[in-house]
Design a protein around this motif. Sequence first.
Motif, PDB file in Angstrom:
ATOM      1  N   ALA A 185       0.844  -1.202   0.000  1.00 55.71           N
ATOM      2  CA  ALA A 185       0.000   0.000   0.000  1.00 55.71           C
ATOM      3  C   ALA A 185       0.877   1.249   0.000  1.00 55.71           C
ATOM      4  CB  ALA A 185      -0.936  -0.020   1.212  1.00 55.71           C
ATOM      5  N   GLY A 230     -12.959  -2.188   0.326  1.00 55.69           N
ATOM      6  CA  GLY A 230     -11.786  -2.958   0.763  1.00 55.69           C
ATOM      7  C   GLY A 230     -10.620  -2.062   1.131  1.00 55.69           C
ATOM      8  N   GLY A 242      -8.721  -1.933   3.574  1.00 61.30           N
ATOM      9  CA  GLY A 242      -7.559  -2.610   4.169  1.00 61.30           C
ATOM     10  C   GLY A 242      -7.027  -1.882   5.377  1.00 61.30           C
ATOM     11  N   HIS A 274      -4.230   4.192   2.336  1.00 59.55           N
ATOM     12  CA  HIS A 274      -4.590   4.958   1.136  1.00 59.55           C
ATOM     13  C   HIS A 274      -5.577   6.069   1.460  1.00 59.55           C
ATOM     14  CE1 HIS A 274      -3.358   1.230  -1.311  1.00 59.55           C
ATOM     15  NE2 HIS A 274      -2.509   2.187  -1.597  1.00 59.55           N
ATOM     16  N   ASP A 304     -14.638  -1.877   4.756  1.00 55.73           N
ATOM     17  CA  ASP A 304     -13.991  -3.199   4.620  1.00 55.73           C
ATOM     18  C   ASP A 304     -14.893  -4.243   5.271  1.00 55.73           C
ATOM     19  OD1 ASP A 304     -10.840  -3.891   3.800  1.00 55.73           O
ATOM     20  OD2 ASP A 304     -11.867  -5.484   4.894  1.00 55.73           O
ATOM     21  N   ILE A 305     -14.728  -5.496   4.825  1.00 50.85           N
ATOM     22  CA  ILE A 305     -15.524  -6.554   5.468  1.00 50.85           C
ATOM     23  C   ILE A 305     -14.897  -6.997   6.787  1.00 50.85           C
ATOM     24  CG2 ILE A 305     -16.755  -7.590   3.494  1.00 50.85           C
ATOM     25  CD1 ILE A 305     -14.487  -9.616   3.272  1.00 50.85           C
ATOM     26  N   LYS A 306     -13.598  -6.718   6.963  1.00 52.36           N
ATOM     27  CA  LYS A 306     -12.918  -7.222   8.167  1.00 52.36           C
ATOM     28  C   LYS A 306     -12.893  -6.175   9.283  1.00 52.36           C
ATOM     29  CE  LYS A 306      -9.496 -10.151   5.947  1.00 52.36           C
ATOM     30  NZ  LYS A 306      -8.212  -9.740   5.430  1.00 52.36           N
ATOM     31  N   LEU A 331     -18.829  -3.102   4.691  1.00 48.82           N
ATOM     32  CA  LEU A 331     -19.489  -3.149   3.380  1.00 48.82           C
ATOM     33  C   LEU A 331     -18.913  -4.333   2.614  1.00 48.82           C
ATOM     34  CD1 LEU A 331     -20.028  -0.115   0.975  1.00 48.82           C
ATOM     35  CD2 LEU A 331     -19.503  -2.397   0.174  1.00 48.82           C
ATOM     36  N   ASP A 332     -19.786  -5.271   2.275  1.00 49.61           N
ATOM     37  CA  ASP A 332     -19.368  -6.425   1.477  1.00 49.61           C
ATOM     38  C   ASP A 332     -19.756  -6.138   0.026  1.00 49.61           C
ATOM     39  OD1 ASP A 332     -19.037  -8.810   0.141  1.00 49.61           O
ATOM     40  OD2 ASP A 332     -19.827 -10.046   1.760  1.00 49.61           O
ATOM     41  N   ALA A 333     -18.738  -5.883  -0.795  1.00 49.22           N
ATOM     42  CA  ALA A 333     -18.988  -5.452  -2.176  1.00 49.22           C
ATOM     43  C   ALA A 333     -19.660  -6.531  -3.015  1.00 49.22           C
ATOM     44  CB  ALA A 333     -17.673  -5.016  -2.825  1.00 49.22           C
ATOM     45  N   ILE A 374      -8.893  -0.777  -4.607  1.00 52.16           N
ATOM     46  CA  ILE A 374      -7.460  -0.986  -4.819  1.00 52.16           C
ATOM     47  C   ILE A 374      -7.090  -2.403  -4.389  1.00 52.16           C
ATOM     48  CG2 ILE A 374      -5.151  -0.153  -4.198  1.00 52.16           C
ATOM     49  CD1 ILE A 374      -6.591   2.528  -3.369  1.00 52.16           C
ATOM     50  N   ASN A 375      -6.560  -3.159  -5.318  1.00 48.56           N
ATOM     51  CA  ASN A 375      -6.172  -4.551  -5.034  1.00 48.56           C
ATOM     52  C   ASN A 375      -7.277  -5.344  -4.352  1.00 48.56           C
ATOM     53  OD1 ASN A 375      -3.559  -4.837  -6.139  1.00 48.56           O
ATOM     54  ND2 ASN A 375      -2.746  -3.551  -4.507  1.00 48.56           N
ATOM     55  N   LEU A 376      -8.482  -5.115  -4.749  1.00 46.23           N
ATOM     56  CA  LEU A 376      -9.616  -5.885  -4.205  1.00 46.23           C
ATOM     57  C   LEU A 376     -10.015  -7.009  -5.161  1.00 46.23           C
ATOM     58  CD1 LEU A 376     -12.087  -6.415  -2.359  1.00 46.23           C
ATOM     59  CD2 LEU A 376     -13.296  -4.630  -3.628  1.00 46.23           C
ATOM     60  N   TYR A 410      -8.023 -10.218  -5.097  1.00 47.21           N
ATOM     61  CA  TYR A 410      -8.025 -10.976  -3.839  1.00 47.21           C
ATOM     62  C   TYR A 410      -9.431 -11.374  -3.424  1.00 47.21           C
ATOM     63  CZ  TYR A 410      -3.154  -9.552  -3.235  1.00 47.21           C
ATOM     64  OH  TYR A 410      -1.807  -9.382  -3.396  1.00 47.21           O
TER      65      TYR A 410
HETATM   66  C1  LIG Z   1      -5.462  -7.186  -0.725  1.00 43.25           C
HETATM   67  S1  LIG Z   1      -6.385  -6.263   0.407  1.00 43.25           S
HETATM   68  C2  LIG Z   1      -6.172  -4.621  -0.231  1.00 43.25           C
HETATM   69  C3  LIG Z   1      -6.361  -3.593   0.841  1.00 43.25           C
HETATM   70  C4  LIG Z   1      -6.116  -2.145   0.393  1.00 43.25           C
HETATM   71  N1  LIG Z   1      -7.089  -1.723  -0.583  1.00 43.25           N
HETATM   72  C5  LIG Z   1      -4.721  -1.987  -0.154  1.00 43.25           C
HETATM   73  O1  LIG Z   1      -4.534  -1.888  -1.364  1.00 43.25           O
HETATM   74  O2  LIG Z   1      -3.802  -1.972   0.661  1.00 43.25           O
HETATM   75  C6  LIG Z   1      -8.071  -6.608   0.014  1.00 43.25           C
HETATM   76  C7  LIG Z   1      -9.024  -6.027   1.018  1.00 43.25           C
HETATM   77  O3  LIG Z   1     -10.353  -6.231   0.535  1.00 43.25           O
HETATM   78  C8  LIG Z   1     -11.171  -6.683   1.594  1.00 43.25           C
HETATM   79  N2  LIG Z   1     -12.258  -7.466   0.982  1.00 43.25           N
HETATM   80  C9  LIG Z   1     -12.213  -8.738   0.530  1.00 43.25           C
HETATM   81  N3  LIG Z   1     -13.391  -9.109   0.021  1.00 43.25           N
HETATM   82  C10 LIG Z   1     -14.218  -8.036   0.145  1.00 43.25           C
HETATM   83  C11 LIG Z   1     -15.581  -7.778  -0.197  1.00 43.25           C
HETATM   84  N4  LIG Z   1     -16.338  -8.726  -0.754  1.00 43.25           N
HETATM   85  N5  LIG Z   1     -16.088  -6.563   0.050  1.00 43.25           N
HETATM   86  C12 LIG Z   1     -15.318  -5.603   0.622  1.00 43.25           C
HETATM   87  N6  LIG Z   1     -14.035  -5.771   0.987  1.00 43.25           N
HETATM   88  C13 LIG Z   1     -13.494  -6.980   0.752  1.00 43.25           C
HETATM   89  C14 LIG Z   1     -10.244  -7.468   2.504  1.00 43.25           C
HETATM   90  O4  LIG Z   1     -10.744  -7.543   3.817  1.00 43.25           O
HETATM   91  C15 LIG Z   1      -8.966  -6.674   2.401  1.00 43.25           C
HETATM   92  O5  LIG Z   1      -8.876  -5.658   3.365  1.00 43.25           O
END
Ligand SMILES: C[S@@+](CC[C@H](N)C(=O)[O-])C[C@H]1O[C@@H](n2cnc3c(N)ncnc32)[C@H](O)[C@@H]1O
Length: 200
Positions: A7, A36, A38, A42, A59-61, A86-88, A109-111, A114
């Motif tokens: 990040a 997401g 994270g 950012h 974020d979901i976590k 928020l679960d996208a 970003i990077n969502l 993953y």
């Molecule tokens: C690889 S990390 C990237 C985090 C941050 N955007 C970055 O670039 O540093 C992916 C993030 O997306 C979140 N995530 C995963 N599935 C998701 C979903 N369905 N809805 C929202 N967030 C989600 C994870 O909990 C994690 O924090």
Amino acid sequence: MLLSPAAERSQDGLLSVLCEILENQSHRELFGLEFGSGTGQHVVRFAQEMPFVTWQPSDIKEESRNSIRAYIGATKVKTALEPVHLDASEPWEKWAGLPQSSCDIIIAINLLQYSPFSTAQGVFKGSGHILKQNGLLMTYGPYAINGTITPVCNEHLDQTLRQMNPEWGLPDIDVLRQLAFSNGMRMERMVRDAQSHDAF
Ligand SMILES: C[S@@+](CC[C@H](N)C(=O)[O-])C[C@H]1O[C@@H](n2cnc3c(N)ncnc32)[C@H](O)[C@@H]1O
């Protein structure tokens, strides 16, 4: 406060593209949503550098939301709101009460890399509803282009992601372009990150 070196590395490139995209709108107050978020690194940087945008991190976590909260507290930024769950991949009506046509910009970003394809589907479908007219969705990360992944390090990343979870992996730009189109959006442009093999 969680710390992600990735990040940290991507911040300057992301900021310069966002600033360029939003430059001609800086006389208005904008509303931005981040999926997401994270660690929160950012969103606080964006809030510091673009005070004309009020950012909604999510974020979901819970661990991530705690970290985002800690970054907001430590930096004292006023334009980053309390992070929400928020679960996208869920329908936009379940997105923390965000109304239809409420967002000027949405970033992920990077969502997409993953998470399963259902998340990409949710991101594009929901964004089609909650973006204002002429609003922007910006996704960032490494992608496949017409089924091809380059360079080799991105191929390895794709394999590693699929080993972690068979439903994860680099999404194909062409598939995302179609997803955008079927949800009332069009792919405006692709920008290559000069510092990495990623794209916006
Ligand atoms: C690889 S990390 C990237 C985090 C941050 N955007 C970055 O670039 O540093 C992916 C993030 O997306 C979140 N995530 C995963 N599935 C998701 C979903 N369905 N809805 C929202 N967030 C989600 C994870 O909990 C994690 O924090």
